[in-house]
Design a protein around this motif. Structure first.
Motif, PDB file in Angstrom:
ATOM      1  N   MET A  90     -40.217  12.672 -26.644  1.00 42.53           N
ATOM      2  CA  MET A  90     -39.355  12.643 -26.655  1.00 42.53           C
ATOM      3  C   MET A  90     -38.862  12.948 -28.142  1.00 42.53           C
ATOM      4  N   VAL A  91     -37.839  14.185 -28.314  1.00 43.60           N
ATOM      5  CA  VAL A  91     -37.908  14.762 -29.953  1.00 43.60           C
ATOM      6  C   VAL A  91     -36.673  13.317 -30.474  1.00 43.60           C
ATOM      7  N   ALA A  92     -36.685  13.509 -32.019  1.00 45.84           N
ATOM      8  CA  ALA A  92     -35.477  12.700 -32.368  1.00 45.84           C
ATOM      9  C   ALA A  92     -34.174  13.315 -32.134  1.00 45.84           C
TER      10      ALA A  92
ATOM     11  N   GLY B 293     -36.320  18.719 -16.458  1.00 49.96           N
ATOM     12  CA  GLY B 293     -37.800  19.489 -16.577  1.00 49.96           C
ATOM     13  C   GLY B 293     -37.932  20.774 -15.700  1.00 49.96           C
ATOM     14  N   ARG B 294     -37.718  21.159 -15.088  1.00 51.94           N
ATOM     15  CA  ARG B 294     -36.963  22.446 -14.841  1.00 51.94           C
ATOM     16  C   ARG B 294     -37.356  23.261 -16.330  1.00 51.94           C
ATOM     17  N   LEU B 295     -35.869  23.831 -16.767  1.00 50.84           N
ATOM     18  CA  LEU B 295     -35.506  24.023 -18.180  1.00 50.84           C
ATOM     19  C   LEU B 295     -36.587  23.568 -19.151  1.00 50.84           C
ATOM     20  N   ALA B 296     -36.745  22.215 -19.243  1.00 45.12           N
ATOM     21  CA  ALA B 296     -37.863  22.002 -20.288  1.00 45.12           C
ATOM     22  C   ALA B 296     -39.338  23.474 -20.571  1.00 45.12           C
TER      23      ALA B 296
ATOM     24  N   VAL C 285     -39.084  14.609 -16.054  1.00 43.63           N
ATOM     25  CA  VAL C 285     -39.273  15.268 -18.075  1.00 43.63           C
ATOM     26  C   VAL C 285     -40.636  13.521 -18.862  1.00 43.63           C
ATOM     27  N   GLU C 286     -40.722  13.055 -17.823  1.00 40.75           N
ATOM     28  CA  GLU C 286     -42.065  12.860 -18.579  1.00 40.75           C
ATOM     29  C   GLU C 286     -43.164  13.729 -19.478  1.00 40.75           C
ATOM     30  N   ASN C 287     -43.313  13.261 -20.768  1.00 40.78           N
ATOM     31  CA  ASN C 287     -44.333  14.134 -21.478  1.00 40.78           C
ATOM     32  C   ASN C 287     -43.710  15.600 -21.827  1.00 40.78           C
ATOM     33  N   LYS C 288     -42.372  15.205 -21.837  1.00 41.41           N
ATOM     34  CA  LYS C 288     -41.279  16.369 -22.459  1.00 41.41           C
ATOM     35  C   LYS C 288     -41.305  16.922 -23.660  1.00 41.41           C
ATOM     36  N   PRO C 289     -41.882  17.389 -25.031  1.00 38.29           N
ATOM     37  CA  PRO C 289     -41.403  16.772 -26.393  1.00 38.29           C
ATOM     38  C   PRO C 289     -40.011  18.095 -26.421  1.00 38.29           C
TER      39      PRO C 289
END
Length: 540
Positions: A1-3, A23-26, A204-208
């Motif tokens: 997760m980013v700011a 998640g797929r777009l990431a 969406v886990e571990n998606k910075p």
């Protein structure tokens, strides 16, 4: 997760499908994505969510929306309750082919089959099932863990009796309800692996490059003309925040909240928006309509002592102590149970000149779940027995013909629940079909070899099996939702006039799947993500 920031490439307004899309777009780390989430941000860390045994306890909990719902609204009978709060089954090829009439050729079975497999990763750690299932119902791109329900040794006598009864009545067993045809008694598959219940949050886990803003309510979508550019939200302190999307906003708030948000934002029928003083962005006569769900009838039999799960799960004693220890140490045992090891799919015989009003493509009419315990998730209006073992049988009518229900606004307050009318059993054909489904199961359980020796009386009162009229009255009084609502923002092939906004969740379904809808939700999400990616070739 980013700011946290105020602008992102894509904004996804919560939901199961929304997590998959995000998640797929990431996959492009340079793309920024904001997820607006009504619930907690850390479901993996909440045992009430991840422990399979706890699934039925979520009804009425802090994680439940507890929607007040009109179940049936007939001239002769009306019921309003608060029932609305998972297994993996794809549905029939013929039913997805029915989707083509609404969404076009790419929404038929051939067009969606790969998306039925794409989200899941199948596990068979003990090598009990055909190797082909790894590619029949899953893929190398799969993220969501799925496996067959554990065959608990505590439930072996129950399983043996059920299988024997089913076969003795000439019905078939099957290992494959995943290739487009669904008929027979099959072992259930769940999104459970090694004692852990997963959900779409795994995407969406571990998606910075994904930011999750949790415990937020959506006030309205923001439009620039007919283009949705952002969303305004607020938290428990009431402070409003507006976020903008440079690419797209995707609404994935679910079957009830998506149409509510659309209407609060000025997209909906004039007869709903104007009396509430909502400024119209686009008059959309179909928003909130075409609500579909599976009506069910749950019956309860007494089970011979030792054949049910109650002592292992609910009542103090050595069986429950052992179950707790097995789960604590090894994530195994009854607390790892998906409750229903078996589910069955069956057609009824057409008695209408050979024309089947419930589906002419050979689809099953009923899904039948066999739960070796009393299940208050489906019988909340009946007192839970304090002693003994019990057997809940749930008959789902998969292709109801009653006119669809509707979701409307009660007010302009985004925290007020919408008005929900499922309109179950408005057509007498649906009542008749449920009656026949219940009698079919009764015959197998009460007269089939094996099971007839271990079941006893109905609970809490006898089923009026010798009277059609009395059985129909019982169905009206005791039917419930299968928790499979869909259809309130239905997709169509043609857009005469629309807005630049995507809705990706169960509300876009054209025809209700003839099974639990979880897998179809992932289909829409995976296909929707690919459609978005194809519109941004410079990013993907």
């Amino acid at each position: 997760m980013v700011a946290m920031k105020s602008a992102y490439d894509f904004i996804v307004v919560r939901g199961t499908a929304g997590n998959v899309v995000a998640g797929r777009l990431a996959s492009n780390p340079a793309v920024s994505i904001l997820i607006i989430e009504a619930g907690p941000s850390n479901p993996r860390d909440i045992p009430d969510i991840t422990t399979p045994f706890k699934a039925f306890d979520l009804r009425g909990s802090q994680y439940d929306w507890t929607y007040k719902t009109t179940m049936v609204d007939r001239p002769d009978y009306t019921r309003v309750e608060k029932p609305n709060t998972r297994g993996k089954v794809p549905g029939s090829a013929a039913t997805f082919d029915d989707w083509m009439a609404f969404g076009g050729e790419t929404w038929g079975w051939k067009g969606v089959e790969k998306y039925l497999k794409k989200p899941a990763k199948y596990f068979d750690d003990e090598g009990l099932y055909p190797e082909a299932l790894k590619t029949t119902l899953a893929s190398e791109e799969g993220i969501l863990p799925a496996s067959h329900s554990d065959l608990l040794p505590e439930m072996e006598p129950f399983r043996d009796a059920l299988i024997k009864a089913w076969v003795s009545k000439g019905e078939k067993l099957t290992d494959d309800i995943y290739s487009g045809e669904m008929h027979g008694l099959a072992k259930g598959i769940n999104t459970i692996h090694k004692g852990f219940q997963s959900s779409s949050y795994v995407f969406v886990e571990n998606k910075p490059n994904v930011t999750i803003l949790s415990s937020m309510s959506s006030k309205n979508l923001v439009f620039d003309g007919l283009t949705c550019t952002g969303v305004t939200v607020f938290g428990s302190d009431g402070e409003e925040l507006t976020f903008t999307a440079s690419r797209e906003v995707i609404v994935s708030s679910g079957i009830y909240e998506s149409p509510k948000l659309l209407m609060l934002s000025g997209l909906g029928p004039d007869e709903i928006l104007k009396p509430l003083g909502i400024k119209t962005v686009l008059s959309h006569p179909h928003a909130g309509k075409s609500l579909l769900d599976h009506p069910i009838l749950a019956n309860v039999f007494k089970l011979k002592d030792g054949f049910g799960l109650e002592d292992h799960l609910f009542r103090a004693g050595p069986a429950k102590t052992g179950a707790i220890e097995a789960y604590r140490k090894h994530r195994t045992g009854p607390l790892n149970s998906g409750y229903s090891n078996f589910k069955a799919y069956r057609e009824a015989q057409a008695e209408n000149g050979g024309v089947d009003p419930f589906g002419q493509g050979g689809q099953p009419h009923f899904e039948i779940d066999f739960v070796p315990m009393f299940s208050d998730a489906f019988q909340w209006h009946i007192p839970t027995p304090t002693t003994g073992n019990w057997f809940a049988i749930i008959v789902d009518l998969l292709r109801p013909v009653s006119k669809p229900g509707q979701v409307k606004l009660n007010s302009t307050n985004p925290l007020e629940q919408p008005n929900i009318n499922l309109n179950f059993l408005a057509d007498d054909l649906d009542v008749m079909a449920l009656r026949e489904g219940v009698r079919f199961v009764d015959d197998i359980l009460m007269n089939g070899e094996g099971m007839k020796d271990v079941i006893g009386e109905d609970y809490p009162w006898p089923v009026p099996r010798n009277s059609d009229a009395a059985t129909d009255k019982m169905i009206l009084e005791r039917h419930q939702t299968g928790f499979h609502p869909c259809g309130t923002a239905r997709l169509s092939k043609n857009i005469d006039e629309g807005v630049n906004l995507r809705v990706i969740d169960a509300s876009v379904f054209f025809v209700i799947p003839d099974c639990r809808i979880q897998n179809a939700v992932y289909v829409v999400a995976e296909k929707g993500a690919d459609m978005i990616k194809s519109d941004y070739p410079s990013l993907y």
